[in-house]
Design an enzyme around this catalytic site. Structure first.
Site, PDB file in Angstrom:
ATOM      1  N   ASP A   1     -31.515  15.408   7.759  1.00  0.00           N
ATOM      2  CA  ASP A   1     -31.487  15.826   6.361  1.00  0.00           C
ATOM      3  C   ASP A   1     -31.577  17.360   6.381  1.00  0.00           C
ATOM      4  OD1 ASP A   1     -31.973  15.849   3.485  1.00  0.00           O
ATOM      5  OD2 ASP A   1     -34.054  16.276   4.026  1.00  0.00           O
TER       6      ASP A   1
ATOM      7  N   ASP B   1     -32.341  19.784   3.131  1.00  0.00           N
ATOM      8  CA  ASP B   1     -33.352  20.376   2.239  1.00  0.00           C
ATOM      9  C   ASP B   1     -34.758  19.895   2.593  1.00  0.00           C
ATOM     10  OD1 ASP B   1     -31.351  21.666   0.845  1.00  0.00           O
ATOM     11  OD2 ASP B   1     -31.126  20.069  -0.619  1.00  0.00           O
TER      12      ASP B   1
END
Length: 226
Positions: free
Chosen positions: A20, A22
Site C-alpha cells: 500500500d 498512503d
C-alpha cells in the site's frame, strides 16, 4: 489465519511483495494532503478515516472526497512540486533488499497514479508495477472525475489486482503490506498480509493481522535471517 511464524516464512520466500502507499510507503495520506492543499482538508480527513476503518465502501468514499476537492491538474502538479510525498523510514532499504533477492515489488494504491508514480521513481519501481487511480481532467485542466474502470477504484480492488498479478506472472507466493482495511481485505488472494503501523495504527488492522510491525526495520531483519 496464518500464524506469525507462517507469515514470516511466507515473507522470506515471497515471489512478489505488494505495498500500500498512503501511510505505509509514504508518511501521509495523499488524498488528505491534496484536500489540505485545495483548502478542504477537514471535511476530507473525516471521510478518509471512515474509509480506512472500513465503515463506508471505498468507492463511495473516493467519489465523495473527490467531489469535495475538485482539484485541477495545475493544483495536483503544484502539490507534488511544493509538497512531495515523504518516504517512510526504512522503505528504500527494504525495497532495495527485495530487488537484490529478485523479488518483484508492486505499489497498489487507492490514491492517485500521478502521486504514486513520483514515489515509484524514488524507489526504482517500474511504472508498470504501479496500480492506482487515475484522475480525469477537462482540456482546460479542471477536474472531470476519476477513471472508475480501474480495479483500485472499487472495494476489494487490491485483492483483484493481486489475483491479476498471480495470473499474469504465475506468482505462487504474494505478500501484501499495508495499514488499512482495504489492504487486509486483499488476503486472500494474497498468500499473507503484514499489517504496518509505523505511521498510523488502525485498531481493526492491528487485531486482525497475523503479523503486525511498526517499522520496516523488522522486515529488513527478517530478510537478513536467510
Amino acid at each position: 489465519m496464518a500464524t506469525v511464524a507462517e507469515t514470516r516464512a511466507l515473507f522470506r520466500r515471497a515471489d512478489a511483495v505488494c505495498f500500500d502507499v498512503d501511510s505505509t510507503v509514504i508518511r501521509e495520506e495523499g488524498i488528505d494532503e491534496l484536500a489540505k492543499f485545495c483548502g478542504v482538508g477537514d471535511a476530507v480527513t473525516e471521510m478518509t478515516r471512515k474509509a480506512m476503518g472500513g465503515s463506508v465502501s471505498f468507492t463511495t468514499a473516493l467519489s465523495e472526497r473527490l467531489s469535495i476537492i475538485k482539484c485541477s491538474r495545475e493544483q495536483v502538479n503544484k502539490l507534488i512540486t511544493d509538497h512531495p510525498p515523504q518516504l517512510t523510514a526504512g522503505i528504500k532499504e527494504l525495497v532495495e533488499k527485495l530487488h537484490q533477492r529478485n523479488v518483484k515489488v508492486f505499489l497498489i494504491s487507492g490514491g492517485f497514479r500521478c502521486i504514486v508514480e513520483h514515489v515509484a521513481s524514488q524507489l526504482d519501481i517500474p511504472f508498470h508495477h504501479v496500480y492506482a487511480n487515475r484522475l480525469k481532467f477537462y482540456f482546460n485542466g479542471e477536474y472531470a472525475g476519476f477513471d472508475e474502470s480501474q480495479p483500485t477504484a472499487e472495494s476489494g480492488g487490491k485483492g483483484k489486482v493481486i489475483g491479476l498479478l498471480k495470473e499474469r506472472y504465475g506468482f505462487k507466493n504474494v505478500v501484501m503490506i499495508g495499514d488499512g482495511a482495504t489492504d487486509l481485505e486483499a488476503c486472500p488472494p494474497a498468500s499473507a498480509f503484514i499489517g504496518f503501523g509505523g505511521n498510523v495504527v488502525r485498531q481493526q488492522v492491528k487485531e486482525k493481522a497475523s503479523w503486525y510491525v511498526t517499522s520496516f526495520d523488522e522486515l529488513i531483519q527478517e530478510l537478513e535471517k536467510i
